[in-house]
Design an enzyme around this catalytic site. Structure first.
Site, PDB file in Angstrom:
ATOM      1  N   THR A   1      24.282 -21.865  22.972  1.00 12.74           N
ATOM      2  CA  THR A   1      25.915 -20.406  22.877  1.00 12.74           C
ATOM      3  C   THR A   1      25.548 -20.797  21.617  1.00 12.74           C
ATOM      4  OG1 THR A   1      27.364 -22.883  22.683  1.00 12.74           O
ATOM      5  CG2 THR A   1      26.731 -21.839  24.846  1.00 12.74           C
TER       6      THR A   1
ATOM      7  N   CYS B   1      24.444 -18.126  26.097  1.00 12.79           N
ATOM      8  CA  CYS B   1      25.845 -17.898  26.705  1.00 12.79           C
ATOM      9  C   CYS B   1      26.068 -17.980  28.604  1.00 12.79           C
ATOM     10  CB  CYS B   1      26.451 -16.630  26.146  1.00 12.79           C
ATOM     11  SG  CYS B   1      28.814 -17.005  26.566  1.00 12.79           S
TER      12      CYS B   1
ATOM     13  N   CYS C   1      31.803 -23.085  25.472  1.00 12.80           N
ATOM     14  CA  CYS C   1      31.702 -21.438  25.930  1.00 12.80           C
ATOM     15  C   CYS C   1      33.288 -21.571  26.109  1.00 12.80           C
ATOM     16  CB  CYS C   1      31.485 -22.455  27.007  1.00 12.80           C
ATOM     17  SG  CYS C   1      30.665 -20.423  27.909  1.00 12.80           S
TER      18      CYS C   1
ATOM     19  N   ALA D   1      27.834 -21.656  19.333  1.00 11.45           N
ATOM     20  CA  ALA D   1      28.464 -23.199  18.899  1.00 11.45           C
ATOM     21  C   ALA D   1      27.772 -24.485  18.883  1.00 11.45           C
ATOM     22  CB  ALA D   1      29.284 -23.037  20.104  1.00 11.45           C
TER      23      ALA D   1
ATOM     24  N   ASP E   1      18.767 -20.860  20.393  1.00 13.78           N
ATOM     25  CA  ASP E   1      17.869 -20.095  21.574  1.00 13.78           C
ATOM     26  C   ASP E   1      16.897 -20.814  22.153  1.00 13.78           C
ATOM     27  OD1 ASP E   1      20.997 -19.450  21.432  1.00 13.78           O
ATOM     28  OD2 ASP E   1      20.543 -17.607  22.569  1.00 13.78           O
TER      29      ASP E   1
END
Length: 444
Positions: free
Chosen positions: A339, A191, A373, A341, A330
């Protein structure tokens, strides 16, 4: 009616307790061999368990995850800004894992992909036919000298950690003058918008409480620009200039001196090399956490690239060397922003390709690098950045680089609902089809 509700609640509680008990006990029984082994019970791991637990059947899938609680980490921006209580961002891990899966409450200690085995920290050897590595990443506050000690002092906080995020809003309420500094590290980070979101919220809070004139708000980022996608970088620069926020690019936090309340930054050249240092006094210091792959991955060269990330084909998510291994989320070396998403869109690719691999077929589904984001810029405004490595890829047929209340409402209210009820449950695979419908089929 009240009795019926009470009975229903009681049955649900018994069911949940039975699921937890069954998962815990089953993990200790018999030969530990699974059709599918999932490393990590975070967003990607939980979603994978819910996709493949029902598909493969009871006790065919195991998840290695040590934590009892699951966190909606995207909500910690709102916790730090004083809009959420921390408790609303957590739920028991058992509630997000599929109840057909075996939950192994342990940490991975060693990967042996040549043998199709994983050894846990407690020494259990677990065999698999297929492996999904959804290990997330490791917060590396230890990379900043003096920081662990500084977290024990007032004013030093970080929205990336379940303990340190609880210090952010108290630090914001406490500051009345001096510098409020927000940092972005010189490593990959999950993020990437989070350090500047809390910067904007802090500025807004200080204005609302009449303290902004005596507080200098500073955003120090190791990057050469405020955001990696130009469309959104231009919009964010307008916010920075309008709000009189001090922006210093190519500044990487390397040391915190809590006794003198000083933050030391390496100033980087175009190649990322330190050329000098800059020292800032602080009254509030929010640290964007340096991140790395987890240690067992960093020690397993067979599975990773030269930086320790799971080495997958960026479109299929299948490992480049071991076809029965997939990386998602990640921990993978895909070029997208890290993220939740991104994970949602990766889930469609993983679902299709892992099923093909299990049937002995070649994976054909392709992840397009989508990530999103929601950049909260105020207590009622948000820029909804959606993009791939090639540029913006927006869902709505309006300019999402503009600050809007509608996208703020989505971030604050709708996205937590989407996360808990669809994403970790394995049923939300990103906005692709909504985007196509809203753009009349003229979008990717």
């Amino acid at each position: 009616m009240a009795l019926a509700r009470a009975c229903c609640t009681h049955r649900s509680a018994l069911s949940a307790a039975h699921a937890v008990r069954r998962l815990s006990v089953s993990a200790k029984l018999g030969k530990e061999h699974f059709k599918l082994l999932i490393i990590g019970g975070g967003t990607a791991g939980a979603a994978t368990s819910n996709k493949f637990g029902p598909y493969l059947g009871a006790a065919k899938v195991a998840v290695i995850e040590p934590n009892e609680m699951h966190y909606y980490q995207a909500g910690w921006t709102m916790v730090g800004g004083g809009m959420y209580n921390f408790e609303v961002t957590q739920r028991p891990e058992a509630s997000v894992l599929n109840n057909k899966c075996i939950w192994i409450k342990d940490k991975v200690g060693q990967f042996s992909p040549e043998k199709n085995t994983v050894i846990t920290e407690s020494g259990r050897e677990i065999e698999y036919d297929f492996l999904v590595i959804a290990a997330g990443l490791q917060l590396r506050y230890d990379m900043i000298k003096g920081l662990p000690e500084a977290f024990e002092t007032p004013g030093v906080c970080s929205n990336y950690h379940r303990d340190y995020v609880k210090k952010t809003f108290p630090a914001l309420k406490r500051i009345s003058e001096g510098n409020a500094i927000f940092t972005f590290p010189n490593t990959p980070i999950k993020c990437a918008g989070a350090p500047q979101k809390i910067c904007y919220l802090s500025d807004a809070y200080l204005r609302k409480t009449g303290k902004r004139d005596k507080v200098t708000v500073v955003y120090n980022t190791s990057l050469p620009a405020i955001f990696g996608i130009k469309k959104y970088a231009d919009a964010l620069m307008e916010v920075v200039e309008r709000r009189n926020i001090v922006l210093n690019t190519r500044h990487n936090l390397v040391e915190v001196k809590p006794d003198s309340r000083e933050a030391v930054f390496d100033v980087l050249d175009e190649k990322g090399q330190a050329v000098r240092q800059a020292v800032w006094k602080y009254e509030m210091l929010h640290v964007g956490a340096p991140c790395s792959p987890i240690e067992p991955l960093r020690k397993c060269a067979a599975l990773t690239d030269d930086k320790g990330w799971v080495d997958v084909h960026p479109e299929t998510l299948q490992h480049k060397r071991f076809p029965n291994v997939f990386g998602v989320g990640d921990c993978a070396n895909t070029p997208n922003a890290k993220t939740a998403a991104a994970i949602s869109s990766q889930m469609e690719t993983l679902r299709k390709n892992l099923k093909l691999a299990m049937k002995g077929k070649t994976p054909t589904a392709k992840y397009d690098g989508y990530a999103s984001c929601p950049l909260v810029t105020d207590y009622n405004k948000c820029i909804l950045a959606e993009f791939t490595p090639n540029g913006p890829l927006e869902t709505f047929p309006f300019n999402q680089a503009k600050e809007r209340f509608s996208t703020f409402f989505m971030k604050k209210t709708f996205m937590p609902f989407l996360y808990w009820n669809f994403l970790v449950k394995g049923t939300w695979e990103g906005p692709k089809y909504i985007r196509k419908a809203l753009h009349l089929g003229m979008s990717k």
